[in-house]
Scaffold this active site. Structure first.
Site, PDB file in Angstrom:
ATOM      1  N   LYS A 121       0.829  -1.209   0.000  1.00  0.00           N
ATOM      2  CA  LYS A 121       0.000   0.000   0.000  1.00  0.00           C
ATOM      3  C   LYS A 121       0.862   1.256   0.000  1.00  0.00           C
ATOM      4  O   LYS A 121       0.507   2.256  -0.625  1.00  0.00           O
ATOM      5  CB  LYS A 121      -0.972  -0.010   1.182  1.00  0.00           C
ATOM      6  CG  LYS A 121      -2.041  -1.051   0.987  1.00  0.00           C
ATOM      7  CD  LYS A 121      -3.284  -0.825   1.799  1.00  0.00           C
ATOM      8  CE  LYS A 121      -4.320  -1.885   1.434  1.00  0.00           C
ATOM      9  NZ  LYS A 121      -5.237  -2.215   2.483  1.00  0.00           N
ATOM     10  N   LYS A 154      -3.957 -10.196  -6.737  1.00  0.00           N
ATOM     11  CA  LYS A 154      -5.068 -10.695  -5.923  1.00  0.00           C
ATOM     12  C   LYS A 154      -6.367  -9.962  -6.281  1.00  0.00           C
ATOM     13  O   LYS A 154      -6.338  -8.752  -6.530  1.00  0.00           O
ATOM     14  CB  LYS A 154      -4.693 -10.413  -4.461  1.00  0.00           C
ATOM     15  CG  LYS A 154      -5.613 -10.978  -3.435  1.00  0.00           C
ATOM     16  CD  LYS A 154      -5.197 -10.502  -2.049  1.00  0.00           C
ATOM     17  CE  LYS A 154      -5.512  -9.037  -1.830  1.00  0.00           C
ATOM     18  NZ  LYS A 154      -5.454  -8.573  -0.447  1.00  0.00           N
ATOM     19  N   LYS A 173     -11.174  -5.483  -3.645  1.00  0.00           N
ATOM     20  CA  LYS A 173     -12.255  -4.490  -3.807  1.00  0.00           C
ATOM     21  C   LYS A 173     -11.741  -3.194  -4.411  1.00  0.00           C
ATOM     22  O   LYS A 173     -12.449  -2.493  -5.109  1.00  0.00           O
ATOM     23  CB  LYS A 173     -12.838  -4.124  -2.442  1.00  0.00           C
ATOM     24  CG  LYS A 173     -13.582  -5.215  -1.756  1.00  0.00           C
ATOM     25  CD  LYS A 173     -13.877  -4.783  -0.311  1.00  0.00           C
ATOM     26  CE  LYS A 173     -14.052  -5.970   0.593  1.00  0.00           C
ATOM     27  NZ  LYS A 173     -13.213  -5.984   1.778  1.00  0.00           N
TER      28      LYS A 173
HETATM   29  P1  TYM Z   1     -10.217  -8.436   4.317  1.00  0.00           P
HETATM   30  O1  TYM Z   1     -11.461  -7.702   4.638  1.00  0.00           O
HETATM   31  O2  TYM Z   1      -9.238  -7.812   3.380  1.00  0.00           O
HETATM   32  O3  TYM Z   1     -10.581  -9.860   3.732  1.00  0.00           O
HETATM   33  C1  TYM Z   1     -11.494 -10.704   4.415  1.00  0.00           C
HETATM   34  C2  TYM Z   1     -11.092 -12.150   4.235  1.00  0.00           C
HETATM   35  O4  TYM Z   1     -11.068 -12.472   2.837  1.00  0.00           O
HETATM   36  C3  TYM Z   1      -9.801 -13.023   2.494  1.00  0.00           C
HETATM   37  N1  TYM Z   1      -9.478 -12.599   1.125  1.00  0.00           N
HETATM   38  C4  TYM Z   1      -9.293 -13.436   0.105  1.00  0.00           C
HETATM   39  N2  TYM Z   1      -9.318 -14.773   0.026  1.00  0.00           N
HETATM   40  C5  TYM Z   1      -9.085 -15.322  -1.192  1.00  0.00           C
HETATM   41  N3  TYM Z   1      -8.823 -14.598  -2.318  1.00  0.00           N
HETATM   42  C6  TYM Z   1      -8.779 -13.243  -2.276  1.00  0.00           C
HETATM   43  N4  TYM Z   1      -8.554 -12.548  -3.363  1.00  0.00           N
HETATM   44  C7  TYM Z   1      -9.029 -12.613  -1.020  1.00  0.00           C
HETATM   45  N5  TYM Z   1      -9.073 -11.305  -0.625  1.00  0.00           N
HETATM   46  C8  TYM Z   1      -9.344 -11.328   0.692  1.00  0.00           C
HETATM   47  C9  TYM Z   1      -8.830 -12.433   3.504  1.00  0.00           C
HETATM   48  O5  TYM Z   1      -7.665 -13.188   3.610  1.00  0.00           O
HETATM   49  C10 TYM Z   1      -9.672 -12.430   4.754  1.00  0.00           C
HETATM   50  O6  TYM Z   1      -9.652 -13.710   5.356  1.00  0.00           O
HETATM   51  N6  TYM Z   1      -7.372  -7.761   8.312  1.00  0.00           N
HETATM   52  C11 TYM Z   1      -8.468  -8.535   7.786  1.00  0.00           C
HETATM   53  C12 TYM Z   1      -9.731  -8.460   8.612  1.00  0.00           C
HETATM   54  C13 TYM Z   1      -9.499  -8.779  10.030  1.00  0.00           C
HETATM   55  C14 TYM Z   1      -9.330 -10.066  10.609  1.00  0.00           C
HETATM   56  C15 TYM Z   1      -9.133  -9.834  12.002  1.00  0.00           C
HETATM   57  C16 TYM Z   1      -9.349 -11.349  10.088  1.00  0.00           C
HETATM   58  C17 TYM Z   1      -9.398  -7.874  11.033  1.00  0.00           C
HETATM   59  N7  TYM Z   1      -9.178  -8.489  12.226  1.00  0.00           N
HETATM   60  C18 TYM Z   1      -8.919 -10.897  12.875  1.00  0.00           C
HETATM   61  C19 TYM Z   1      -9.136 -12.400  10.967  1.00  0.00           C
HETATM   62  C20 TYM Z   1      -8.928 -12.170  12.346  1.00  0.00           C
HETATM   63  C21 TYM Z   1      -8.771  -8.019   6.406  1.00  0.00           C
HETATM   64  O7  TYM Z   1      -8.462  -6.914   6.070  1.00  0.00           O
HETATM   65  O8  TYM Z   1      -9.481  -8.883   5.647  1.00  0.00           O
END
Ligand code: TYM
Length: 330
Positions: A114, A196, A199
């Site tokens: 980022k 990847k 969004k």
């Molecule tokens: P976030 O919101 O970016 O993504 C949510 C979940 O989706 C998975 N993910 C993907 N899996 C497969 N292919 C992709 N292209 C893809 N993009 C996203 C992410 O790995 C995630 O599991 N920091 C985290 C949110 C969070 C969290 C936590 C997760 C905050 N606190 C504690 C687990 C435990 C996040 O930004 O996910």
């Protein structure tokens, strides 16, 4: 009580990547791990590491909660809540910052990526974000954390911080284990399949949102970038586009990559993409139908209120014990 915990950031409507790497997996795990309680939350405080429109943030927060339910989570062993409604996350997040070293946070790939893309206006919250994520997990002594591939490094940091705290004081935190899906933990962008699916992608054609219209979803699949070989087989280095589409196919149908190769032997990409478009559309249509029921249902708020109360009960007790252990307060 043993917990499986995970969260999704409401920076927009979740993507097909979020669904296959996370949401659908939560549902599968809930069926397999009956002895665990599932703590699933909307990570709204994580969303503000980049600027958010207040109205949109509020709407997306509700939408993510409704999409969790629409994906089929079982209410019987589910605590669903909004991160910001359980204040202890932020308090423990600060304690985690006091444990995390600058060097450790600087090594986080997501932060580095980022930083590269957004030279100006990078916030300090984006830098300290993994400390808050560690707090989200450790606050409940979660045993398992199902996530996609991109969160593994944050999980490693969480494990290190828990171990550091446990060594400095006495065994206090459970050291959590990540859980990833075998197929689908990193769904790639349909237009640039070496990136990847995200969004925030510049080209919306590469990313399927769970609330895209069904014709749009089919169109995006059919327009996905492939190669000139016109043979369906998996090779993520040489054929990243087709390999990504096979991964999507496999994670929805459960068919192995070999079975898919055999099925499309002698057929071109057209047949494969047409079938995949139908498969993805059918899966997402089911989610959307339930989503529109949940988003208008008063039960959504009831579930979130109950979730807040239950999560707060665990969080408060853990934080009080931690403060006492660290000598914080009177
Ligand atoms: P976030 O919101 O970016 O993504 C949510 C979940 O989706 C998975 N993910 C993907 N899996 C497969 N292919 C992709 N292209 C893809 N993009 C996203 C992410 O790995 C995630 O599991 N920091 C985290 C949110 C969070 C969290 C936590 C997760 C905050 N606190 C504690 C687990 C435990 C996040 O930004 O996910």
């Amino acid at each position: 009580m043993k917990f499986v915990l995970s969260g999704v950031k409401p920076t927009g409507i979740p993507t097909l990547g979020n669904y296959l790497g996370a949401l659908k997996n939560f549902v599968r795990l809930q069926n397999e791990m009956k002895e665990f309680e599932f703590l699933i939350f909307v990570a709204d405080l994580h969303a503000i590491t980049t600027p958010q429109d207040p109205q949109e943030l509020k709407e997306h927060t509700r939408s993510v909660a409704a999409l969790y339910l629409a994906s089929g989570l079982d209410l019987d062993n589910l605590t669903l809540f909004i991160q910001s409604e359980v204040h202890e996350h932020v308090e423990l997040g600060y304690v985690m910052q006091s444990l995390a070293y600058m060097g450790e946070l600087e090594r986080m790939t997501q932060y580095k990526d980022k930083m590269q893309k957004q030279v100006q206006g990078v916030t300090s919250a984006l830098f300290t974000y993994p400390a808050l994520m560690a707090a989200d997990i450790l606050l409940y002594d979660a045993s398992y954390v199902p996530v996609g591939d991109d969160q593994i490094q944050h999980l490693e940091l969480t494990r290190n911080l828990a171990t550091r705290f446990n060594n400095r004081y006495h065994d206090f935190f459970t050291v959590p284990e990540p859980l990833t899906v075998k197929v689908g933990s990193r769904i790639m962008d349909l237009q640039s399949p070496t990136n990847k699916m995200d969004k925030s992608a510049e080209n919306p054609k590469g990313c399927i949102s769970l609330l895209d219209s069904i014709p749009t979803i089919k169109k995006k699949i059919k327009a996905a970038v492939t190669d000139n070989e016109a043979k369906v087989y998996f090779d993520s280095e040489k054929k990243p586009g087709i390999s990504n589409l096979m991964t999507i196919y496999s994670s929805i149908t459960g068919d192995s990559l070999q079975a898919i190769t055999a099925l499309y032997e002698g057929k071109g990409y057209g047949d494969f993409k047409n079938d995949l478009a139908e498969i993805v559309a059918k899966e997402i249509e089911q989610v959307q139908t339930k989503y529109f029921e949940w988003i208008h249902s008063p039960m959504l708020d009831e579930i979130l209120d109950e979730g807040k109360a239950r999560a707060s009960m665990f969080a408060r007790s853990k934080l009080q014990k931690l403060y006492s252990l660290m000598g914080i307060g009177r």
